[in-house]
Design a protein around this motif. Sequence first.
Motif, short mmCIF file in Angstrom:
data_model
loop_
_atom_site.label_atom_id
_atom_site.label_comp_id
_atom_site.label_asym_id
_atom_site.label_seq_id
_atom_site.Cartn_x
_atom_site.Cartn_y
_atom_site.Cartn_z
N ALA A 101 0.66 -1.33 0.10
CA ALA A 101 -0.06 0.08 0.01
C ALA A 101 0.85 1.14 -0.14
O ALA A 101 1.56 1.37 0.74
CB ALA A 101 -0.79 -0.13 1.16
N VAL B 23 -4.25 3.08 7.60
CA VAL B 23 -5.10 4.38 7.34
C VAL B 23 -4.71 5.52 8.21
O VAL B 23 -4.22 5.40 9.41
CB VAL B 23 -6.76 4.04 7.77
N GLN C 246 -5.47 11.67 12.11
CA GLN C 246 -5.37 13.05 12.53
C GLN C 246 -4.31 13.42 13.37
O GLN C 246 -3.96 12.80 14.46
CB GLN C 246 -6.75 13.76 12.96
N GLU D 138 -4.33 4.07 -4.89
CA GLU D 138 -3.68 4.07 -3.43
C GLU D 138 -4.53 4.75 -2.47
O GLU D 138 -3.84 4.76 -1.17
CB GLU D 138 -2.43 4.45 -3.57
N SER D 139 -5.21 5.69 -2.70
CA SER D 139 -6.00 6.48 -1.58
C SER D 139 -6.72 5.28 -0.45
O SER D 139 -7.23 4.38 -0.77
CB SER D 139 -7.22 7.28 -2.23
N CYS D 140 -6.32 5.71 0.84
CA CYS D 140 -6.92 4.75 1.95
C CYS D 140 -8.49 4.69 1.75
O CYS D 140 -8.79 3.69 2.05
CB CYS D 140 -6.52 5.10 3.12
N GLY D 141 -9.03 5.81 1.40
CA GLY D 141 -10.70 5.78 1.23
C GLY D 141 -11.42 6.53 2.28
O GLY D 141 -12.55 6.61 2.13
N LYS D 142 -10.54 7.07 3.37
CA LYS D 142 -11.23 7.40 4.51
C LYS D 142 -11.89 9.14 4.02
O LYS D 142 -13.08 9.21 4.29
CB LYS D 142 -10.23 7.70 5.73
N CYS D 143 -11.20 9.84 3.73
CA CYS D 143 -11.65 11.00 3.24
C CYS D 143 -12.55 11.34 2.22
O CYS D 143 -11.95 10.70 0.79
CB CYS D 143 -10.48 12.40 3.25
N ARG E 247 -10.85 10.22 -1.60
CA ARG E 247 -11.37 9.03 -2.39
C ARG E 247 -12.33 9.45 -3.48
O ARG E 247 -12.05 8.90 -4.61
CB ARG E 247 -12.30 8.44 -1.20
N MET F 42 -7.18 15.18 4.73
CA MET F 42 -6.38 15.07 6.04
C MET F 42 -4.89 14.66 5.91
O MET F 42 -4.18 15.22 6.69
CB MET F 42 -7.23 13.92 6.82
#
Lengths: 1026, 234
Positions: A281, A300, A303, A453-458, A462, A500
């Motif tokens: 990742a 992930v 903050q 590759e974005s973790c997908g949280k924001c 995403r 973030m």
Amino acid sequence: MKQYRTHLLVCAGTGCVAAGSFEIKKTLEKEIKKLKLHKEIAVISTGCNGFCERGPIVVVQPDGIFYQRLKKEDIPYLVEEHLLKGRPVKKLMYIPPAEETPIPKMSDIGFFKHQRLIVLKNRGRIDPENIDEYIAFDGYKALEKALTKMTPQDIIKEIKNAGLRGRGGAGFPTGLKWELCQKSYGDIKYVVCNADEGDPGAFMDRSVLEADPHAVLEGMTIGAIAIGAKEGYIYVRTEYPLALKRLEIAIKQANEYGLLGANILGTGFDFTIKVARGAGAFVSGEETSLLAAIEGRIGVPKQRPPFPVQKGLWKKPTNINNVETWANVPQIILRGAKWFSEMGTEGSKGTKIFSLVGKINNTGLVEVPMGISLKEVIYEIGGGIPKNKKFKAVQTGGPSGGCIPKKLLGLPIDYESLKEVGSMMGSGGMIIMDEDTCMVDVAKYFMNFLRDESCGKCLSCREGTQRMWEILDKITKGQGTPEDLAVLEELAVAVRDASMCGLGQTAANPVLSTLQYFKDEYIAHIKFKKCPAVVCKEIISSPCQHTCPIDTEAPQYIAYIAKGQFRKAYEIILKDNPLLGVCSRVCHHPCETKCRAGQGGDPISIRALKRFAVEHGNGKHIQKKKRKPTGAKVAIIGSGPSGLIAGFYLAQRRYSPTVFEAQTIAGGMLALGIPGYRLPREVLKKDIERIVNHGVEINTNQKLGRDFTIQNLLNKGYKAIYIAIGAHKSIKLAIPNEDAEGVIPSMEFLTRFHLGKKMKVGKVVAVVGGGNSAVDAARTAHRLPEVSKVIILYRRTRAEMPAYKEEVDSALEEGIDIQFLTTPTRVLTKNNQVIGVECVRMKLGDIDDTGRRRPIPIKNSEFIIKIDTLIQAISEQPDVSCLGANHKFRVSGWNTIEVDPESLVTNVPGVFAGGDVIRGPSTVIEAMADGKKAAEAIAKYLQGEESRFTYEVTRPSVYVEPVRLEIEETLELTKQETRRLRPEERKNNFREVDLGLDKRSAMIEAKRCLRCDLEVKKEDEKKEKI
Amino acid sequence: MISFKLNGLEVQIQEGTTILEACRFYGIEIPTLCYNEGLSPYGGCRLCLVEIGTGDKAKLVSSCTYPVEEGLVVRTNTKRVISARKMMIELLLSICPSSKTIQDLASKYHVTKVRFRVKHEDCVLCGLCVRMCKEQMQSGAIGFVERGYKKKIMTPFNIKSDVCRLCGGCIYICPACQLRCQGPDAQTDICNACLSLEPSCINTHEDYQCWMATTGDCGTCEGRPDQVKKKDNR
């Protein structure tokens, strides 16, 4: 200790290993043993040398001789010649691109000469799997000093004073980070090394770990002393198996020697290092994700605050630094902060490793002091762009970075300056891009990487990366709209502001920097449906058709030829080009430069195939009867290719075009400039006849300014005017005595010759210039019976000569002498008659900000050539004096008429201009494209329509089924060369030199075509099977 | 107590409070989606952004996760914040236009167009259901799977969970499950209705219908005859 007289250092970095360096080592050892030299010569595997482009590499020490691109078969000869007989082998040495002499010593090679090795000081020098070699080069001395002679505060102070900044990308001051961690409350602390290195194109951390892992271990131990940590982790990405292996070995050996683990060096200080592996990742290179991954949780980001130095691994204070940062630490402690801070710039001290990749001659890893210019890295160290292509941009900092254009090449490399121009240092990746790289495609590529590759949280990152990719995808498919650019920019800014972590915050950089510096490429894709770099498949269909200024359907006529349907081939060419005979002889074939078959092979001889179709497909073609014009009268000034084409298409639209030609024969440069051995006059005559029969009237001996004015034409009822008077006023050389008898401008020389006017030409002719008019003049002069010698004087090198390569080759074949790097300084006269020319030799100076070397005169190198005639051919300009003293047109500093780029209208309504008069000396096909565009614009104007043009993606008009070939047949297809007159046969005559392809060769060449047009669906699925 | 500057006002709050909690305390409105008082903050929807710091160093952070620090300068409605917020709402609309919660946000913050391809999904990955299940229901049957644009919420390996007690907490808390009055297959991507005071039910009724007895005219509760009163029985 064993003493050897010679060491052979075999590079065993991943690149060279992949190229077979382990084999090379085995063979070397075998051959050395065979010659009984194994007691005098040692063969060692070292880490990466950095010059990965040239692997497998072997360096011979203490000689310092550098061998590259070695093959197993070379080794026996090498061992015998160099190691036994003492004769270094020249053919295995490095030769710089575009040069001929090999450079034996590593320290003389440009790639290595300009580097400053701190972190990479041991590369290529030691065996990384042997701790003794690291220790022999001052290894672990810094650790000893830190443990026994310094307090933790001393260490932190030293790092702070050195000005070391994080080398992972953000550049946070390392000393400050250590201090914050040290001050954090807690008795359990950790140090972590970030070896995730996710940036595509970055391999510096891998190189350090493979070549010199102990530097990292030593640095981390020193850091642990300063901060008060007892445990450390190195997080290595799983895709680095060799690095992982070397680390494990290094840790084991360090432990055995008491340099790691419990009671280091007997001082009672404990510190252990564990290795953690990544799992594929990119986001886990971000520090909070990385720590989560080490803890076994999902990677992930979190903050911050709290920052890792306050609450990191398992909520304990953690100091995390990049591999390169850690590797700098032992050197700083050993040699002092003052030494380190003397390198680099005010805000960025020390050196940085860059991975130089992409369209560059010397691909590899370089370490340079901060503050070095981009230009120096790319040209002096990198060796410039391969195949003489033009530099376009350099992308720094990986997918989070931006693209830096040519005009900023003088930029000094440091953290702040890169950020100011919209990029960033990042991990140090430097991807070089040339004229064949599409910047929109580059932005799309990086966006594809980031959305994956974005973790997908924001939500912002995403969805934002996904949507930016969607818009870019649309644009590269030719479906973009102008609103898309506004949305793209707005979205990019929002993603940057709202995300973030660093991935999201920098995700917008590829988009924003390409929009800032390469907006014209975006507009080309969206508005004009063109991809200037000829990359985006859905827009270009086939590169040849897309590049052709008049949209010639090359794949189609080539396909017809391959199938033996020559008539159909002829018709498809004729459909788009009434001057097809001319083009088949003189077009500079931009299509061939972009031909896909030419990438890694030989481009298809598209022009030669066109000529074949013209000659063999025009069987029973009946020239149409002369048309009667009916519509509004349009005046065209100039019967060159631009004027002729404009006339043709206006006639096609039922207007009444009349061409006014100043000379006594029609054709412009085609008749007066291009010699008959390139363009036979019968071919030109046939094409002009076709145009006249279509309804175009040509009046010769009508010169603008002498016989009529623009106002006259308007008074006589011409509703629109197209000015296509070309650019044929030769520029003066600005040297003394240039006005003597016997000095002739090239355009005048060629025009007078083709009109049959008498001219006095002496025995020895010198032509000054390097463009096509110079070579045309030279080859024409050479054919005159009174001329015995022709010399071309050109101030730059062969590689930079603008004339078409085939022309230069032909000139040399015919015995014309070309003096490169030579400039005339004075014309020598007697009784105002030319008797000689004084010249000075030039040499290439430093690289300027555009990446070219300016020629500068070599002092005291003047010499005289005895000549009878001097022809000036350095460049031409339009002659706008014929427009009259009171003309209202806007004329540029180069005497070109300024027009609206889309409609070609001047600032005077109803008056249009095109061809060389707006471009300066250019090409036949571009002049023709202007003529075609002008005809459309004039038609709109005459109908009172708004001058708005629609553009479409390139597609063939007909589907031609491909030829089916067996595998054996495809293997037999090699590039077919046209037959040419031998130089002896060309003496003193103007017979056509190029004799074209015969039927067999033409069909073979046509079958080589890769049919790029078949990869893309037609817009409306309408297919005509042939 | 920590002192900090909130929209120009010098204020004080207890240590450990997040900026969002402080704003709520002082009556400053900040939109949220993935925030719920009873659950831990997540910081995924990016609607609660505020601008902290000044000058070059100013940046946007999610107020629900950022703890107040001594001397912090917070501004909740700067130009940067507003344009980021509006873009977030536009992105949400493009994912799930059938959600009343999201449509209300659009109405309230004057987002009038969606310039992206509308996906019509039923999940915006706010994570409320995951946190509800884990923290309130002490179950943890569902979670995030995969990363980036492929991210999903489901049970491990997408097989029936043996810890799910069918409590319905996930459906209850889900903002996407709160359908707009035109139903899940509405024709327009934006309605700009209720909170813009232009709902369609006012055309046929005297009152807003979403909190009066349902009459079935808006189509949301089609197929639930017990909920539908006959027209003349209104």
